[in-house]
Design an enzyme around this catalytic site. Structure first.
Site, PDB file in Angstrom:
ATOM      1  N   HIS A 101       1.048  -1.376   0.185  1.00 22.23           N
ATOM      2  CA  HIS A 101      -0.315   0.001   0.105  1.00 22.23           C
ATOM      3  C   HIS A 101       0.650   1.411  -0.062  1.00 22.23           C
ATOM      4  O   HIS A 101       1.657   1.555   0.504  1.00 22.23           O
ATOM      5  CB  HIS A 101      -0.912   0.220   1.426  1.00 22.23           C
ATOM      6  CG  HIS A 101      -2.035  -0.513   0.966  1.00 22.23           C
ATOM      7  ND1 HIS A 101      -2.133  -2.684   0.802  1.00 22.23           N
ATOM      8  CD2 HIS A 101      -3.303  -0.589   1.154  1.00 22.23           C
ATOM      9  CE1 HIS A 101      -2.710  -2.966   0.742  1.00 22.23           C
ATOM     10  NE2 HIS A 101      -4.121  -1.659   0.502  1.00 22.23           N
ATOM     11  N   GLY A 139     -12.466   1.193   5.067  1.00 24.89           N
ATOM     12  CA  GLY A 139     -11.023   0.331   3.935  1.00 24.89           C
ATOM     13  C   GLY A 139     -10.495   1.395   2.917  1.00 24.89           C
ATOM     14  O   GLY A 139     -10.380   2.729   3.288  1.00 24.89           O
ATOM     15  N   HIS A 140      -9.600   0.557   2.450  1.00 25.33           N
ATOM     16  CA  HIS A 140      -7.986   1.466   1.732  1.00 25.33           C
ATOM     17  C   HIS A 140      -8.766   2.062   0.409  1.00 25.33           C
ATOM     18  O   HIS A 140      -9.819   1.979  -0.424  1.00 25.33           O
ATOM     19  CB  HIS A 140      -7.540   0.965   1.629  1.00 25.33           C
ATOM     20  CG  HIS A 140      -7.684  -1.094   0.682  1.00 25.33           C
ATOM     21  ND1 HIS A 140      -6.903  -1.401   0.363  1.00 25.33           N
ATOM     22  CD2 HIS A 140      -9.366  -1.182  -0.418  1.00 25.33           C
ATOM     23  CE1 HIS A 140      -7.135  -2.459  -0.368  1.00 25.33           C
ATOM     24  NE2 HIS A 140      -8.816  -2.243  -0.038  1.00 25.33           N
ATOM     25  N   GLY A 141      -8.933   3.068   0.580  1.00 28.40           N
ATOM     26  CA  GLY A 141      -8.871   4.018  -0.627  1.00 28.40           C
ATOM     27  C   GLY A 141     -10.460   5.091  -0.565  1.00 28.40           C
ATOM     28  O   GLY A 141     -10.846   5.339  -1.063  1.00 28.40           O
TER      29      GLY A 141
END
EC number: 2.3.1.191
Length: 346
Positions: A211, A252-254
């Site tokens: 990431h 979560g990511h993004g």
């Protein structure tokens, strides 16, 4: 009963002083007596020296029997009340109550401008003026912390993190790969900037994706205890200004959360979804990945969102549908169960 172990009562306050303090959010309709008010209490527990408030009509019946000297009520409230209780009308009585708490109470615990000896701070870190750095805090290289900030005991701030002024970071928070604005509150145990749940699967093996995004948090944001906010894989995770995020929320990511949105406990938002401005997600709501949720959307508690939602919609259920459809589904299901039970008894 408010515990004196933790909060200092600043009373008594004159009723006239209370009215003056709230003058811009209440509608004075009379000349108020200059009586002493010692505390704020709920209607059922208030004494003749207390002030109370009514924001939920479910409790209006207690205004007939309360002993409160005064009560803040909604602007258009006209129901029967105890004749000894003075009514103070407000456009938003709950907001008036929230302001009045600040007028009556202060926390016993206070923070001086101090860096505790047990704190570990890298030489290259920059600590602003008038900051408090608590016991066993770790601040790594190239961190910047703005003026008047509080970093409480046991918190870890990783290399390169930038935190604005007037921050309040409570105990045992960890922050990595993040840029955080001014006037932000992060409560106990929150985790910000760790890897997201991202894997590529090849021949039955799940390979970790490195990431390289960060977390960006705007100004005047509050993040609850034990909430986790993952950094982005490629695109950053973004929390815009004025958001309120409850305890135990997973982001979560993004993910992008728009300005002024509010997210209640145990909600989860999967990677790369975008939540619009001034949205409200109820408790245990789940948002699938890669979705767009329009501005002003409301999702009822335990709603499961699996597709995009246009702005201004109110939805509920799992999978989420327009709120009135969800109510109809619930009624039909109840009727089906009742009919089924009747047949089984025969």
């Amino acid at each position: 009963m408010v515990s004196s172990n933790f909060y200092k009562n600043l009373g008594p306050r004159k009723l006239t002083a209370i009215v003056d303090f709230l003058h811009d959010i209440i509608e004075p309709t009379k000349i108020y007596e200059d009586i002493d008010i010692y505390d704020i209490k709920i209607l059922q527990e208030a004494s003749p020296n207390d002030i109370s408030f009514l924001s939920n009509p479910k409790y209006s019946e207690f205004l007939k029997t309360t002993k409160a000297a005064a009560c803040i009520v909604p602007k258009n409230f006209t129901e029967e009340v105890n004749q000894n209780t003075v009514l103070i009308h407000a456009e938003n009585s709950y907001f008036a109550y929230s302001k009045l708490i600040d007028f009556f109470y202060a926390p016993i615990k206070s923070y001086s401008t101090k860096i505790m000896k047990s704190a570990i701070i890298a030489d290259s870190a920059t600590i602003g003026k008038n900051c408090y750095i608590g016991h066993n805090v770790v601040i790594e290289d190239d961190v910047i912390i703005g003026d008047n900030s509080i970093i409480d005991a046991g918190t870890f701030i990783g290399r390169g993190v930038n935190i604005g002024k007037n921050a309040r970071i409570e105990q045992h928070v960890s922050i990595n790969y993040a840029i955080i604005g001014d006037d932000v509150v992060i409560l106990v145990g929150a985790k910000i900037g760790q890897d997201g749940f991202g894997f590529s699967t090849e021949k039955g093996v799940h390979h970790k994706i490195f990431h390289i995004g960060i977390v960006k948090i705007g100004n005047n944001v509050e993040i609850g205890s034990n909430t986790t906010i993952d950094r982005g894989a490629l695109q950053d995770t973004i929390i815009e200004d004025l958001c309120r995020i409850d305890n135990l929320v997973q982001i979560g990511h993004g993910v992008k959360i728009g300005k002024g949105s509010i997210i209640v406990a145990q909600a989860g938002i999967a990677g790369s979804s975008a939540i619009g401005k001034y949205c409200a997600l109820g408790g245990q709501v789940g948002i699938a990945g890669h979705l767009n949720i329009g501005d002003g959307t409301q999702v009822a508690a335990q709603g499961g969102v699996a597709q995009n939602i246009e702005e201004g919609k109110i939805v509920g259920g799992s999978p989420a549908v327009p709120i009135m459809d969800w109510h109809r589904q619930s009624i039909i299901m109840k009727q089906l169960v009742k009919t089924s039970n009747s047949k089984l008894k025969k």
